[in-house]
Design an enzyme around this catalytic site. Structure first.
Site, PDB file in Angstrom:
ATOM      1  N   ASP A 102     -39.794   2.530 -18.052  1.00  0.00           N
ATOM      2  CA  ASP A 102     -38.917   1.707 -18.880  1.00  0.00           C
ATOM      3  C   ASP A 102     -39.118   0.273 -18.408  1.00  0.00           C
ATOM      4  O   ASP A 102     -38.544  -0.142 -17.414  1.00  0.00           O
ATOM      5  CB  ASP A 102     -37.461   2.147 -18.711  1.00  0.00           C
ATOM      6  CG  ASP A 102     -36.516   1.332 -19.572  1.00  0.00           C
ATOM      7  OD1 ASP A 102     -36.888   0.990 -20.714  1.00  0.00           O
ATOM      8  OD2 ASP A 102     -35.405   1.026 -19.100  1.00  0.00           O
ATOM      9  N   GLU A 157     -42.207   2.681 -22.751  1.00  0.00           N
ATOM     10  CA  GLU A 157     -41.418   2.307 -23.917  1.00  0.00           C
ATOM     11  C   GLU A 157     -42.152   1.236 -24.702  1.00  0.00           C
ATOM     12  O   GLU A 157     -42.589   0.231 -24.149  1.00  0.00           O
ATOM     13  CB  GLU A 157     -40.039   1.791 -23.501  1.00  0.00           C
ATOM     14  CG  GLU A 157     -39.153   1.478 -24.691  1.00  0.00           C
ATOM     15  CD  GLU A 157     -37.768   1.043 -24.271  1.00  0.00           C
ATOM     16  OE1 GLU A 157     -37.522  -0.174 -24.267  1.00  0.00           O
ATOM     17  OE2 GLU A 157     -36.949   1.924 -23.944  1.00  0.00           O
ATOM     18  N   ASP A 207     -31.815   2.156 -16.422  1.00  0.00           N
ATOM     19  CA  ASP A 207     -33.274   2.016 -16.559  1.00  0.00           C
ATOM     20  C   ASP A 207     -33.987   3.249 -15.990  1.00  0.00           C
ATOM     21  O   ASP A 207     -35.019   3.675 -16.513  1.00  0.00           O
ATOM     22  CB  ASP A 207     -33.769   0.765 -15.819  1.00  0.00           C
ATOM     23  CG  ASP A 207     -32.983  -0.471 -16.201  1.00  0.00           C
ATOM     24  OD1 ASP A 207     -33.357  -1.130 -17.175  1.00  0.00           O
ATOM     25  OD2 ASP A 207     -31.981  -0.748 -15.513  1.00  0.00           O
TER      26      ASP A 207
END
EC number: 3.1.21.10
Length: 178
Positions: A7, A68, A141
């Site tokens: 992430d 991501e 996160d």
């Protein structure tokens, strides 16, 4: 399949490793955050992220890195930092010959919670449940990185079949024009 989920972020870059196959219970092998000081020079922050991701790759030896996909946000400086951290993760994987899969936030949320509009708390709760953890990973996160890895494990078989069908179709069309 062993997947390192990333992430991306300049201040907090979530990382998580999940192992398993679609349809079977998954196992978390590690979760954490690579942190950089907000007041540090950009180049040094990117190097710190690279070193952190390299350590995770060395320790866990994933077969795939799921990152991501960066999308447009209202805050341009935030999206730039996210894109830069994302590029570092992709570079680290490419340097090792590892495939990189990009997943959108809504795709990850839908895969893990059933809703592409789930909030961070819902994602954290489902990651906790799916990986049979005693508590949601902190910060968010870290939970998001695990959700990315889970999403990839669950979606990879269907994506592979789709890619094979497209390649087969392209080959058949090429054979007709030859």
């Amino acid at each position: 399949m062993r997947v390192l989920g990333v992430d991306p972020g300049l201040t907090r870059c979530g990382v998580g490793v999940v192992e398993g196959v679609a349809g079977r219970p998954l196992t978390m092998l590690g979760v954490g955050v690579v942190r950089t000081p907000a007041d540090a020079e950009l180049g040094l922050r990117l190097v710190a992220i690279e070193q952190g991701i390299e350590m995770w790759l060395d320790e866990h030896r994933p077969e795939v890195v799921a990152v991501e996909r960066v999308f447009s946000q209202h805050n341009v400086s935030t999206v730039m930092g996210t894109a830069q951290a994302s590029a570092v993760a992709m570079l680290c994987a490419a340097r090792r010959g590892l495939p990189v899969a990009l997943h959108t936030p809504s795709e990850v949320k839908a895969a893990v919670t059933g809703s592409g509009r789930a909030d961070k708390a819902q994602v954290g709760a489902m990651v906790t449940r799916l990986l049979r953890l005693s508590a949601p990973p902190k910060p968010a996160d870290a939970a998001d990185a695990l959700a990315l890895a889970i999403c990839h494990i669950w979606r990879a078989p269907a994506q592979n079949r789709l890619q094979q069908a497209v390649a087969l179709h392209a080959t058949a069309l090429k054979g007709r024009t030859s």
